[in-house]
Design a protein around this motif. Structure first.
Motif, PDB file in Angstrom:
ATOM      1  N   CYS A 130      34.358 -11.345   6.003  1.00  0.00           N
ATOM      2  CA  CYS A 130      33.177 -10.699   6.579  1.00  0.00           C
ATOM      3  C   CYS A 130      32.397  -9.855   5.568  1.00  0.00           C
ATOM      4  O   CYS A 130      31.388  -9.241   5.938  1.00  0.00           O
ATOM      5  N   ARG A 131      32.847  -9.836   4.342  1.00  0.00           N
ATOM      6  CA  ARG A 131      32.226  -8.936   3.360  1.00  0.00           C
ATOM      7  C   ARG A 131      30.758  -9.249   3.132  1.00  0.00           C
ATOM      8  O   ARG A 131      29.930  -8.347   2.963  1.00  0.00           O
ATOM      9  N   ASN A 132      30.425 -10.508   3.107  1.00  0.00           N
ATOM     10  CA  ASN A 132      29.051 -10.911   2.775  1.00  0.00           C
ATOM     11  C   ASN A 132      28.318 -11.568   3.938  1.00  0.00           C
ATOM     12  O   ASN A 132      27.452 -12.420   3.737  1.00  0.00           O
ATOM     13  N   PHE A 135      22.923  -9.845   7.108  1.00  0.00           N
ATOM     14  CA  PHE A 135      22.634  -8.603   7.833  1.00  0.00           C
ATOM     15  C   PHE A 135      22.338  -8.867   9.303  1.00  0.00           C
ATOM     16  O   PHE A 135      22.841  -8.171  10.190  1.00  0.00           O
ATOM     17  N   ASP A 136      21.536  -9.890   9.583  1.00  0.00           N
ATOM     18  CA  ASP A 136      21.157 -10.173  10.976  1.00  0.00           C
ATOM     19  C   ASP A 136      22.375 -10.542  11.815  1.00  0.00           C
ATOM     20  O   ASP A 136      22.491 -10.115  12.974  1.00  0.00           O
ATOM     21  N   GLU A 137      23.272 -11.353  11.253  1.00  0.00           N
ATOM     22  CA  GLU A 137      24.475 -11.734  11.989  1.00  0.00           C
ATOM     23  C   GLU A 137      25.358 -10.513  12.239  1.00  0.00           C
ATOM     24  O   GLU A 137      25.902 -10.339  13.336  1.00  0.00           O
ATOM     25  N   ARG A 138      25.499  -9.674  11.236  1.00  0.00           N
ATOM     26  CA  ARG A 138      26.318  -8.469  11.370  1.00  0.00           C
ATOM     27  C   ARG A 138      25.774  -7.566  12.482  1.00  0.00           C
ATOM     28  O   ARG A 138      26.522  -7.101  13.344  1.00  0.00           O
ATOM     29  N   GLN A 139      24.476  -7.342  12.479  1.00  0.00           N
ATOM     30  CA  GLN A 139      23.871  -6.482  13.490  1.00  0.00           C
ATOM     31  C   GLN A 139      23.995  -7.075  14.886  1.00  0.00           C
ATOM     32  O   GLN A 139      24.259  -6.374  15.860  1.00  0.00           O
ATOM     33  N   SER A 140      23.806  -8.384  14.977  1.00  0.00           N
ATOM     34  CA  SER A 140      23.900  -9.048  16.271  1.00  0.00           C
ATOM     35  C   SER A 140      25.301  -8.909  16.860  1.00  0.00           C
ATOM     36  O   SER A 140      25.466  -8.637  18.053  1.00  0.00           O
ATOM     37  N   GLU A 143      25.891  -5.323  18.027  1.00  0.00           N
ATOM     38  CA  GLU A 143      25.166  -5.031  19.254  1.00  0.00           C
ATOM     39  C   GLU A 143      25.773  -5.732  20.463  1.00  0.00           C
ATOM     40  O   GLU A 143      25.585  -5.298  21.605  1.00  0.00           O
ATOM     41  N   SER A 144      26.522  -6.801  20.230  1.00  0.00           N
ATOM     42  CA  SER A 144      27.159  -7.522  21.332  1.00  0.00           C
ATOM     43  C   SER A 144      28.483  -6.889  21.755  1.00  0.00           C
ATOM     44  O   SER A 144      29.181  -7.413  22.618  1.00  0.00           O
ATOM     45  N   ASP A 145      28.806  -5.763  21.115  1.00  0.00           N
ATOM     46  CA  ASP A 145      30.010  -5.007  21.461  1.00  0.00           C
ATOM     47  C   ASP A 145      31.288  -5.755  21.091  1.00  0.00           C
ATOM     48  O   ASP A 145      32.341  -5.559  21.696  1.00  0.00           O
ATOM     49  N   GLU A 146      31.214  -6.598  20.079  1.00  0.00           N
ATOM     50  CA  GLU A 146      32.376  -7.341  19.609  1.00  0.00           C
ATOM     51  C   GLU A 146      33.343  -6.397  18.892  1.00  0.00           C
ATOM     52  O   GLU A 146      32.907  -5.518  18.140  1.00  0.00           O
ATOM     53  N   PRO A 147      34.654  -6.528  19.112  1.00  0.00           N
ATOM     54  CA  PRO A 147      35.618  -5.662  18.402  1.00  0.00           C
ATOM     55  C   PRO A 147      35.498  -5.856  16.890  1.00  0.00           C
ATOM     56  O   PRO A 147      35.230  -6.951  16.401  1.00  0.00           O
ATOM     57  N   PHE A 148      35.724  -4.774  16.147  1.00  0.00           N
ATOM     58  CA  PHE A 148      35.648  -4.876  14.690  1.00  0.00           C
ATOM     59  C   PHE A 148      36.497  -3.781  14.054  1.00  0.00           C
ATOM     60  O   PHE A 148      36.891  -2.809  14.698  1.00  0.00           O
ATOM     61  N   ALA A 149      36.771  -3.982  12.776  1.00  0.00           N
ATOM     62  CA  ALA A 149      37.397  -2.962  11.942  1.00  0.00           C
ATOM     63  C   ALA A 149      36.421  -2.599  10.834  1.00  0.00           C
ATOM     64  O   ALA A 149      35.599  -3.430  10.430  1.00  0.00           O
TER      65      ALA A 149
END
Length: 240
Positions: A130-132, A135-140, A143-149
């Motif tokens: 997920c490092r690269n 930007f649009d995919e990361r923000q989306s 915003e979708s409330d997907e779990p992340f670290a």
């Protein structure tokens, strides 16, 4: 001289814990310093009040004494958030949406290409999936409330601070190599900190000048020194 013992109340103390606590208090007493107790109770699913009470009773039985009140991580969540915000502003954090299953699958696939598989002190290193992300995919996905670290971009962080060192009272001046861990997790969506972040912030808050820890945690110092440099913290000495 300020030392500390920092157990997690997720179980009873064992002999290794007892030795570590006695070692830390002895180091402080020999230099006319202070011995502190920290309860690392961030993981609310595993940490139990009965285990904390058992820890306090065992330490008292061992004849140890510590300053009051006891420092509890759960009382300092805002301090971890402040540190994360600072790191975020530096551009060294990124959200990772990979599940453990997905990470293991990617690592397993890389086994067939050994030149692409890196091993660290804790085993295979996170491959940076997920490092690269765009930007649009990361923000989306955020915003979708997907779990992340939240992971530390170690390469980017090292480029900001340069070479890092610390004084090991047994081995002398040590050179930091935090990249041996890869991009470590510093927080999760549901847990506002990790061991690496909280111990670094806590040692700074408690003004610890000598970190004593078991040999199994020696390598963690590479990451902690990197975080200290990024956050402009004072640097303690270390003894294992």
């Amino acid at each position: 001289m300020v030392t500390r013992f920092a157990p997690s109340p997720s179980g009873h103390l064992h002999l290794g814990h007892a030795y570590s606590a006695m070692f830390a208090q002895s180091a402080a007493e020999e230099r006319g310093g202070r011995f502190l107790l920290r309860i690392e109770d961030i993981d609310q699913d595993r940490c139990m009040p009965e285990f904390e009470e058992s820890i306090l009773q065992d330490l008292d039985w061992l004849g140890l004494s510590w300053e009051k009140p006891v420092f509890r991580q759960s009382d300092h969540l805002n301090n971890y958030k402040t540190a994360l915000d600072m790191l975020g502003q530096m551009g060294v954090l990124y959200p990772c949406f990979c599940t453990r299953k997905e990470i293991l699958a990617e690592i397993k696939g890389a086994i067939h290409a050994p030149h692409e598989t890196r091993l660290g002190p804790d085993g295979p290193i996170y491959p940076g999936s997920c490092r690269n992300l765009p930007f649009d995919e990361r923000q989306s996905r955020l915003e979708s409330d997907e779990p992340f670290a939240l992971r530390l971009n170690v390469t980017q962080a090292q480029s900001l601070v340069g070479n890092i060192q610390w004084n090991d009272l047994d081995k002398g001046l040590m050179n930091g190599k935090p990249d041996i861990f890869g991009d470590v997790v510093l927080a999760r969506k549901d847990i506002p900190t990790s061991y690496h972040l909280s111990v670094t912030v806590d040692d700074n808050l408690q003004k610890v000048t000598l970190v004593t820890r078991g040999e199994d945690l020696r390598h963690a110092t590479h990451i902690h020194r990197l975080l200290q440099e990024l956050l402009n913290y004072d640097v303690p000495e270390y003894q294992f």
